[in-house]
Write a protein that holds these residues in place. Sequence first.
Motif, PDB file in Angstrom:
ATOM      1  N   SER A 168       0.848  -1.188   0.000  1.00  0.00           N
ATOM      2  CA  SER A 168       0.000   0.000   0.000  1.00  0.00           C
ATOM      3  C   SER A 168       0.885   1.239   0.000  1.00  0.00           C
ATOM      4  N   GLY A 202       1.074   5.488   1.230  1.00  0.00           N
ATOM      5  CA  GLY A 202       0.530   6.498   2.108  1.00  0.00           C
ATOM      6  C   GLY A 202      -0.252   7.534   1.322  1.00  0.00           C
ATOM      7  N   ASN A 203      -1.008   8.359   2.042  1.00  0.00           N
ATOM      8  CA  ASN A 203      -1.868   9.348   1.400  1.00  0.00           C
ATOM      9  C   ASN A 203      -1.094  10.295   0.496  1.00  0.00           C
ATOM     10  N   ARG A 240       1.535   9.537  -1.017  1.00  0.00           N
ATOM     11  CA  ARG A 240       2.198   8.675  -2.005  1.00  0.00           C
ATOM     12  C   ARG A 240       3.700   8.762  -1.933  1.00  0.00           C
TER      13      ARG A 240
END
Length: 124
Positions: free
Chosen positions: A71, A73-74, A76
């Motif tokens: 994944s 993070g917000n 990126r």
Amino acid sequence: QVQLVESGGGLVQAGGSLRISCAASGRTFSGSAMGWFRQHPGKEREFVAALSWSGITISYADSVKGRFTISRGNARMTLYLQMNSLKPEDTAIYYCAARVSSQLSRDPSDYSYWGQGTQVTVSS
């Protein structure tokens, strides 16, 4: 200066979980696909998981599918690898990598930027 810095590696018992992270700095990775690779002693670096820039396309090695989750993070700028149900054969140095293209790749030669690696050791 481009930097990818991994963290979060360590020693864990078989069946346990670990999350490793990769922080990107020094340039914008806007538009970059990123991935995780690992290297066992005496062997070539192998693909683990990768994520396209959009996050829509994700790919996993068969050996980790269903156990690992990649994944971003917000912002990126951080990449994660959540590793569950760890096995002794998952013991390796784990590297994060970024490529110029927005499309993911399973080939390490397609990646231009690499971190220094973090050791993950799974005891039986």
